[in-house]
Write a protein that holds these residues in place. Structure first.
Motif, short mmCIF file in Angstrom:
data_model
loop_
_atom_site.label_atom_id
_atom_site.label_comp_id
_atom_site.label_asym_id
_atom_site.label_seq_id
_atom_site.Cartn_x
_atom_site.Cartn_y
_atom_site.Cartn_z
N LEU A 140 31.29 30.80 82.71
CA LEU A 140 30.32 31.33 83.66
C LEU A 140 29.72 30.16 84.44
O LEU A 140 29.17 29.24 83.84
CB LEU A 140 29.20 32.07 82.93
N VAL A 141 29.86 30.21 85.76
CA VAL A 141 29.24 29.21 86.62
C VAL A 141 28.11 29.88 87.39
O VAL A 141 28.35 30.75 88.23
CB VAL A 141 30.25 28.59 87.60
N ASN A 142 26.88 29.47 87.08
CA ASN A 142 25.71 30.03 87.74
C ASN A 142 25.37 29.19 88.96
O ASN A 142 24.63 28.20 88.88
CB ASN A 142 24.53 30.05 86.77
N SER A 143 25.92 29.58 90.11
CA SER A 143 25.75 28.81 91.34
C SER A 143 24.85 29.49 92.35
O SER A 143 24.41 28.84 93.31
CB SER A 143 27.13 28.54 91.97
N ALA A 144 24.56 30.77 92.19
CA ALA A 144 23.73 31.48 93.16
C ALA A 144 22.32 30.89 93.18
O ALA A 144 21.73 30.59 92.14
CB ALA A 144 23.67 32.96 92.81
N GLY A 145 21.80 30.71 94.38
CA GLY A 145 20.44 30.18 94.50
C GLY A 145 19.94 30.25 95.93
O GLY A 145 20.73 30.42 96.86
#
Length: 266
Positions: A83-88
């Motif tokens: 899981l890559v949490n890139s949203a911002g």
């Protein structure tokens, strides 16, 4: 063995390049963003880059149940390995103009969403007796405040502590959690635009160039790989050395001779 990768914020900028890098490895991808049209475009690009299995989820991760629903939908088609949490988001709001809504809008997407997505994934992974990797995208702003960025800087500092806290509890369960903290990176983003004056002011670093999305993507791929199997709870600063110190200050005494003033300290 091919892995199943979730990338949030995949429609543009750093998230898009991370997705393309994983696609080049032939990984199975689930791309997540709030814009269905932009997701369709990056999905096509990922197929062209080398992945023959690219799915998309249009989701608003600011919703309380958004991260859980995202994980459930992605896992329903195949267990998730990374899981890559890139949203911002990176709005500019003067400190005296802050209110509950502007503060919460940033903290909800930049901190709460990746934490809840990690919780949702971890529960799935543990129940299935599997292992997984999480990579959060932080920022150099986690260490250095700047005008108009109080919510953003705070959200990224909190995300770095959440990275450490989750790594501590999830490591014994077979789940690694790390973060990549970019310096200034040149991206074409309508969601997080910056002026050229701002970019010039913040992009100085010892290596002498602005970052590119691929600089960050390559770091993410490494942290998610077996080559980093004994690393968890770390924040990898990919910033051209800008976090090493200030580049834009003059010498504080003239560079003449060898003597320097004594007894003066910063």
């Amino acid at each position: 063995m091919r892995r199943h990768i979730i990338v949030t914020g995949a429609a543009s900028g750093i998230g898009r390049q991370i997705a393309l890098r994983f696609a080049g490895l032939g990984e199975r991808l689930t791309l997540v963003d709030i814009s269905a049209e932009a997701l369709a475009d990056v999905a096509a690009a990922c197929t062209q880059a080398g992945s023959d299995d690219v799915g998309t989820i249009t989701a608003d991760l600011r919703l309380a149940d958004g991260p859980q629903a995202m994980i459930d939908e992605a896992w329903g088609s195949d267990p998730v390995d990374v899981l890559v949490n890139s949203a911002g988001v990176y709005p500019a709001t003067p400190f005296l103009d802050l209110n509950a809504d502007t503060w919460d809008a940033v903290a909800t997407l930049n901190t709460r969403a990746p934490v809840l997505a990690t919780v949702a994934l971890a529960n799935r992974v543990i129940d299935a007796g599997r292992t997984a990797n999480v990579v959060n995208i932080s920022s150099g702003a986690a260490l250095r405040a700047r005008p108009g960025a109080a919510p953003y800087s705070t959200s990224k500092a909190a995300l770095e502590m959440a990275t450490r806290a989750s790594a501590l509890e999830l490591g014994p369960l077979g789940i690694r959690v790390n973060a990549v903290a970019p310096g200034f990176v040149t991206v074409d983003s309508t969601a997080n635009p910056v002026t050229e004056d701002y970019a010039a002011a913040v992009s100085g670093n010892p290596l002498g160039r602005r970052g590119e999305p691929d600089d960050i993507a390559r770091a993410v791929l490494w942290l998610a790989s077996d080559e980093a199997e004994w690393i968890t709870g770390e924040v990898l600063r990919v910033d051209g050395g800008s976090s090493a110190g200030a580049m834009n200050l003059p010498l504080h005494w003239p560079a003449q001779g060898t003597d320097s003033p004594k007894g003066q300290h910063d």
